[in-house]
Motif scaffolding. Structure first.
Motif, PDB file in Angstrom:
ATOM      1  N   GLN A   1       0.825  -1.203   0.000  1.00 13.89           N
ATOM      2  CA  GLN A   1       0.000   0.000   0.000  1.00 13.89           C
ATOM      3  C   GLN A   1       0.865   1.263   0.000  1.00 13.89           C
ATOM      4  O   GLN A   1       0.522   2.267  -0.630  1.00 13.89           O
ATOM      5  N   GLU A   2       1.985   1.219   0.691  1.00 11.89           N
ATOM      6  CA  GLU A   2       2.898   2.365   0.666  1.00 11.89           C
ATOM      7  C   GLU A   2       3.430   2.609  -0.747  1.00 11.89           C
ATOM      8  O   GLU A   2       3.700   3.751  -1.131  1.00 11.89           O
ATOM      9  N   ALA A   3       3.560   1.541  -1.537  1.00 10.35           N
ATOM     10  CA  ALA A   3       4.041   1.671  -2.914  1.00 10.35           C
ATOM     11  C   ALA A   3       2.937   2.111  -3.869  1.00 10.35           C
ATOM     12  O   ALA A   3       3.187   2.256  -5.068  1.00 10.35           O
ATOM     13  N   GLY A   4       1.727   2.311  -3.363  1.00 13.87           N
ATOM     14  CA  GLY A   4       0.617   2.748  -4.205  1.00 13.87           C
ATOM     15  C   GLY A   4      -0.343   1.656  -4.598  1.00 13.87           C
ATOM     16  O   GLY A   4      -1.277   1.895  -5.358  1.00 13.87           O
ATOM     17  N   GLY A   5      -0.124   0.434  -4.113  1.00  8.73           N
ATOM     18  CA  GLY A   5      -0.984  -0.685  -4.471  1.00  8.73           C
ATOM     19  C   GLY A   5      -2.168  -0.819  -3.532  1.00  8.73           C
ATOM     20  O   GLY A   5      -2.290  -0.127  -2.520  1.00  8.73           O
ATOM     21  N   LYS A   6      -3.042  -1.747  -3.887  1.00  9.62           N
ATOM     22  CA  LYS A   6      -4.246  -2.003  -3.094  1.00  9.62           C
ATOM     23  C   LYS A   6      -4.440  -3.506  -2.961  1.00  9.62           C
ATOM     24  O   LYS A   6      -4.202  -4.255  -3.913  1.00  9.62           O
ATOM     25  N   ILE A   7      -4.838  -3.948  -1.789  1.00  7.04           N
ATOM     26  CA  ILE A   7      -5.147  -5.351  -1.547  1.00  7.04           C
ATOM     27  C   ILE A   7      -6.659  -5.529  -1.676  1.00  7.04           C
ATOM     28  O   ILE A   7      -7.425  -4.982  -0.881  1.00  7.04           O
ATOM     29  N   LEU A   8      -7.082  -6.263  -2.700  1.00  7.10           N
ATOM     30  CA  LEU A   8      -8.514  -6.478  -2.910  1.00  7.10           C
ATOM     31  C   LEU A   8      -9.103  -7.340  -1.810  1.00  7.10           C
ATOM     32  O   LEU A   8     -10.173  -7.047  -1.266  1.00  7.10           O
ATOM     33  N   GLU A   9      -8.415  -8.428  -1.478  1.00  8.45           N
ATOM     34  CA  GLU A   9      -8.867  -9.343  -0.429  1.00  8.45           C
ATOM     35  C   GLU A   9      -7.664  -9.830   0.359  1.00  8.45           C
ATOM     36  O   GLU A   9      -6.624 -10.155  -0.220  1.00  8.45           O
ATOM     37  N   SER A  10      -7.807  -9.901   1.677  1.00  3.99           N
ATOM     38  CA  SER A  10      -6.788 -10.487   2.542  1.00  3.99           C
ATOM     39  C   SER A  10      -7.484 -11.566   3.370  1.00  3.99           C
ATOM     40  O   SER A  10      -8.344 -11.257   4.197  1.00  3.99           O
ATOM     41  N   ARG A  11      -7.133 -12.824   3.122  1.00  4.11           N
ATOM     42  CA  ARG A  11      -7.846 -13.923   3.758  1.00  4.11           C
ATOM     43  C   ARG A  11      -6.893 -14.884   4.464  1.00  4.11           C
ATOM     44  O   ARG A  11      -5.751 -15.056   4.043  1.00  4.11           O
ATOM     45  N   THR A  12      -7.417 -15.512   5.494  1.00  8.92           N
ATOM     46  CA  THR A  12      -6.679 -16.532   6.242  1.00  8.92           C
ATOM     47  C   THR A  12      -7.145 -17.917   5.792  1.00  8.92           C
ATOM     48  O   THR A  12      -8.331 -18.117   5.525  1.00  8.92           O
ATOM     49  N   LEU A  13      -6.213 -18.843   5.706  1.00 13.28           N
ATOM     50  CA  LEU A  13      -6.574 -20.212   5.339  1.00 13.28           C
ATOM     51  C   LEU A  13      -5.930 -21.206   6.298  1.00 13.28           C
ATOM     52  O   LEU A  13      -4.902 -20.923   6.909  1.00 13.28           O
ATOM     53  N   ARG A  14      -6.574 -22.365   6.398  1.00 12.36           N
ATOM     54  CA  ARG A  14      -6.039 -23.485   7.187  1.00 12.36           C
ATOM     55  C   ARG A  14      -5.829 -24.634   6.205  1.00 12.36           C
ATOM     56  O   ARG A  14      -6.795 -25.319   5.829  1.00 12.36           O
ATOM     57  N   PRO A  15      -4.594 -24.858   5.771  1.00 12.40           N
ATOM     58  CA  PRO A  15      -4.355 -25.836   4.697  1.00 12.40           C
ATOM     59  C   PRO A  15      -4.800 -27.259   5.020  1.00 12.40           C
ATOM     60  O   PRO A  15      -5.113 -28.021   4.106  1.00 12.40           O
ATOM     61  N   ASP A  16      -4.825 -27.630   6.293  1.00 13.44           N
ATOM     62  CA  ASP A  16      -5.253 -28.989   6.640  1.00 13.44           C
ATOM     63  C   ASP A  16      -6.766 -29.166   6.559  1.00 13.44           C
ATOM     64  O   ASP A  16      -7.264 -30.290   6.659  1.00 13.44           O
ATOM     65  N   ASP A  17      -7.487 -28.066   6.397  1.00 13.01           N
ATOM     66  CA  ASP A  17      -8.947 -28.091   6.348  1.00 13.01           C
ATOM     67  C   ASP A  17      -9.379 -27.828   4.907  1.00 13.01           C
ATOM     68  O   ASP A  17      -9.233 -26.718   4.392  1.00 13.01           O
ATOM     69  N   ALA A  18      -9.914 -28.853   4.245  1.00 10.35           N
ATOM     70  CA  ALA A  18     -10.302 -28.707   2.835  1.00 10.35           C
ATOM     71  C   ALA A  18     -11.342 -27.610   2.651  1.00 10.35           C
ATOM     72  O   ALA A  18     -11.308 -26.864   1.665  1.00 10.35           O
ATOM     73  N   ALA A  19     -12.266 -27.486   3.609  1.00  7.74           N
ATOM     74  CA  ALA A  19     -13.293 -26.440   3.506  1.00  7.74           C
ATOM     75  C   ALA A  19     -12.675 -25.053   3.599  1.00  7.74           C
ATOM     76  O   ALA A  19     -13.079 -24.128   2.889  1.00  7.74           O
ATOM     77  N   SER A  20     -11.682 -24.904   4.482  1.00  7.70           N
ATOM     78  CA  SER A  20     -11.013 -23.609   4.625  1.00  7.70           C
ATOM     79  C   SER A  20     -10.247 -23.256   3.358  1.00  7.70           C
ATOM     80  O   SER A  20     -10.247 -22.098   2.916  1.00  7.70           O
ATOM     81  N   LEU A  21      -9.585 -24.245   2.755  1.00  7.42           N
ATOM     82  CA  LEU A  21      -8.866 -24.005   1.508  1.00  7.42           C
ATOM     83  C   LEU A  21      -9.816 -23.568   0.402  1.00  7.42           C
ATOM     84  O   LEU A  21      -9.536 -22.624  -0.349  1.00  7.42           O
ATOM     85  N   ALA A  22     -10.947 -24.238   0.301  1.00  7.57           N
ATOM     86  CA  ALA A  22     -11.923 -23.877  -0.734  1.00  7.57           C
ATOM     87  C   ALA A  22     -12.484 -22.486  -0.486  1.00  7.57           C
ATOM     88  O   ALA A  22     -12.645 -21.687  -1.421  1.00  7.57           O
ATOM     89  N   ALA A  23     -12.760 -22.166   0.781  1.00 11.07           N
ATOM     90  CA  ALA A  23     -13.323 -20.854   1.110  1.00 11.07           C
ATOM     91  C   ALA A  23     -12.341 -19.728   0.826  1.00 11.07           C
ATOM     92  O   ALA A  23     -12.743 -18.606   0.501  1.00 11.07           O
ATOM     93  N   ALA A  24     -11.046 -20.014   0.937  1.00  8.23           N
ATOM     94  CA  ALA A  24     -10.037 -18.973   0.707  1.00  8.23           C
ATOM     95  C   ALA A  24     -10.087 -18.446  -0.713  1.00  8.23           C
ATOM     96  O   ALA A  24      -9.785 -17.275  -0.961  1.00  8.23           O
ATOM     97  N   PHE A  25     -10.471 -19.302  -1.664  1.00 11.35           N
ATOM     98  CA  PHE A  25     -10.505 -18.887  -3.071  1.00 11.35           C
ATOM     99  C   PHE A  25     -11.928 -18.613  -3.569  1.00 11.35           C
ATOM    100  O   PHE A  25     -12.092 -18.144  -4.693  1.00 11.35           O
ATOM    101  N   ALA A  26     -12.926 -18.900  -2.737  1.00 14.65           N
ATOM    102  CA  ALA A  26     -14.314 -18.763  -3.178  1.00 14.65           C
ATOM    103  C   ALA A  26     -14.663 -17.298  -3.429  1.00 14.65           C
ATOM    104  O   ALA A  26     -14.368 -16.418  -2.624  1.00 14.65           O
TER     105      ALA A  26
END
Length: 571
Positions: free
Chosen positions: A387-412
């Motif tokens: 952001q200091e360089a002028g960029g923007k983060i559209l989405e910032s999400r947390t994932l739990r790789p051992d949880d298939a549902a969490s992995l799917a939700a991270a990209f949903a």
């Protein structure tokens, strides 16, 4: 009365002109739409002045453009790209007043918070950001506030903010940070700091007075180095030996560097201490009188022990090098404690600077992170730096790789075709396959770039075709060129000693002692100030080391990509 019947009551002359008027209105609307699309293209290409001139009239209510609010928001974005903060604020105020039902009003509030910060209007920035829904914007809002308030140096402004936001933990913590960094504190400031620590339950040890700079010590012909590692020599089971192989490799690398220093006329003596796997054993080692006479300490590898040794090093004024940790919190406010590795936060900051340069800031990014300490540190530093360089983060999400549902939700629901790149802060073996699967679903023409940890290159679940994609890059602190003469010489020496090729831990041990052993010879045991003035130095094995200024973790983080099954250094 309907519009049709009203038209019948018009004079015949005007009635004949009515179709022409409707055609003119339709043509005008079409012209506005073409102008809007052209302006968006100009914005994407970085032609901000041109975009602003085309968007400004479209945003005015008098022109009745169907996407007037969108035009106004894009105008404000273009203005911020050029630092025209007053123009951006004027347009954002217009949107809020004239288009109060605008679907992206939260984005307007977020941008207006940034604009107010840039103009030094901290009160309005905090008030505006406070209107954002917490469930969606809590992390983004706190990151933006921390970024700007962290730079605030005006005492009067801090005191005013403290009065207006007495229950804000963020304001309180950052004000405490300001007081801590203000040099020797007057009694009134010390009382304020104590009150902040108590109210917000801050870590009091982090706000202790900074230690004095290390005093110069006489040079010696040889230096004694204590190596404190969990060898666990009392347990000879194969399970323990296998688990501790990385410790054995690390120490073998240190011993080989000792030989190299000896041949170069810079002798050091290594004294190994078994710290075991618990802090009780480490405490018994720290109680040995001989340890206080060491010129430098190396170790340990577990975080609880690292904190103990860091405190010991500070109390006894002995430089201590942690060989493996990436936790930057370990070296805060301790001039005697160094990380050999770049911290996770340093990796995030330098990765963001690379991304801004390589991918541009015209389109936003998506940031995904595993919910772990190092990955969260990386993500937070990445977001602030991008952001200091002028960029923007559209989405910032947390994932739990051992949880298939969490992995799917991270990209949903992610519009990946609209972003410039995706950053994934996780070296978990399941994170890579899920990421590549999500990116593969995007047409190649609009597929974003990917920035991922170098550990993915060793993941057997990923094939070279994925890893070597044309827009796939890696931040890789452990990268080394195996064709470099220094590495080939090291490998030859290690094979001669151990009859095995060196692991990455052996390479790290070798590089660590070679670098800091030379620092001892050049500057003596109090090498901190000398090290701070050195430029980045190439490593014998890895890409380089640098500890400029107040940095106590390595500031060299290679960025690489895989091409034709060969790693290429891109920065």
């Amino acid at each position: 009365m309907t519009l049709f019947y009203r038209a019948l009551l018009l004079p015949k002359r005007l009635l004949l002109l009515l179709p022409l008027t409707l055609l003119s209105l339709a043509a005008a609307a079409q012209g506005q739409l073409v102008q809007y699309r052209t302006a968006k293209n100009q914005l994407d290409q970085g032609h901000y002045d041109v975009a602003m001139k085309q968007l400004q009239p479209l945003a005015q209510p008098v022109n009745h453009f169907a996407q007037a609010a969108d035009a106004g928001y894009l105008y404000a974005v273009a203005a911020t790209r050029q630092g025209q903060w007053a123009e951006a604020e004027q347009m954002l105020n217009l949107i809020r007043h004239e288009y109060p039902t605008y679907a992206a009003l939260n984005e307007v509030l977020y941008l207006q918070g940034q604009v107010s910060f840039e103009q030094g209007d901290y009160d309005n920035a905090l008030r505006t950001l406070g209107q954002l829904p917490a469930e969606q914007y809590a992390a983004l809002r706190e990151s933006l506030q921390a970024n700007y308030l962290g730079k605030l140096k005006d005492r009067a402004t801090w005191q005013r903010l403290r009065q207006r936001y007495p229950n804000s933990k963020l304001v309180g913590r950052l004000y405490a940070d300001f007081l801590r960094g203000s040099g020797p504190l007057a009694d009134a400031d010390r009382q304020q700091l104590d009150a902040l620590i108590t109210q917000f339950k801050l870590d009091r040890s982090q706000y202790a007075p900074a230690p004095a700079a290390p005093k110069a010590l006489p040079r010696k012909s040889t230096y004694n180095i204590g190596v404190l590692l969990p060898f666990e020599l009392q347990d000879n089971t194969w399970q323990t030996q296998r688990k501790n192989q990385f410790v054995t490799d690390l120490y073998a690398g240190l011993r080989l560097a000792q030989d190299s220093l000896q041949r170069a006329g810079h002798p050091v003596q290594l004294f190994a201490y078994d710290t075991g796997a618990d802090t009780l054993t480490l405490k018994s080692v720290l109680a040995l009188p001989e340890l206080a006479g060491m010129d430098m300490l190396i170790g340990p590898v577990y975080k609880s022990g690292a904190r103990l040794l860091a405190r010991y090093a500070q109390e006894h004024q002995i430089a201590c090098i942690n060989p493996l940790s990436q936790d930057g919190d370990l070296v805060l406010d301790n001039v005697y404690h160094y990380l050999y590795m770049p911290s996770a936060a340093t990796q995030g900051r330098l990765a963001a600077q690379f991304a801004a340069s390589a991918f541009g800031t015209g389109r936003p990014a998506v940031l995904l992170r595993e919910d772990a300490k190092d990955d969260n540190d990386f993500a937070q530093a990445y977001q602030v730096a991008y952001q200091e360089a002028g960029g923007k983060i559209l989405e910032s999400r947390t994932l739990r790789p051992d949880d298939a549902a969490s992995l799917a939700a991270a990209f949903a629901g992610l519009d990946l075709a609209s972003v410039s790149h995706v950053v994934v802060a996780s070296d978990h073996r399941k994170a890579g396959p899920a990421t590549f699967a999500a990116l593969q679903a995007v047409p190649a023409a609009t597929r974003p770039a990917l920035l991922a940890p170098g550990a993915w290159l060793d993941n057997p679940s990923l094939d070279p075709g994925q890893l070597g994609g044309p827009t796939v890059y890696y931040y890789h602190p452990k990268y080394f060129d195996n064709q470099r003469p220094g590495y080939r010489r090291f490998r030859q020496l290690y094979l001669a000693k151990q009859n095995l090729p060196p692991s990455v831990f052996a390479s790290q041990g070798f590089e660590l002692l070679l670098f800091f052993g030379n620092a001892l010879q050049q500057f003596g045991p109090a090498f901190q100030s000398g090290l701070a003035t050195l430029p980045p130095l190439p490593g014998a094995v890895f890409e380089g080391l640098a500890y400029p200024g107040t940095a106590h973790d390595n500031q060299v983080v290679p960025m690489v990509k895989l091409s034709n099954l060969e790693l290429q250094l891109v920065r």
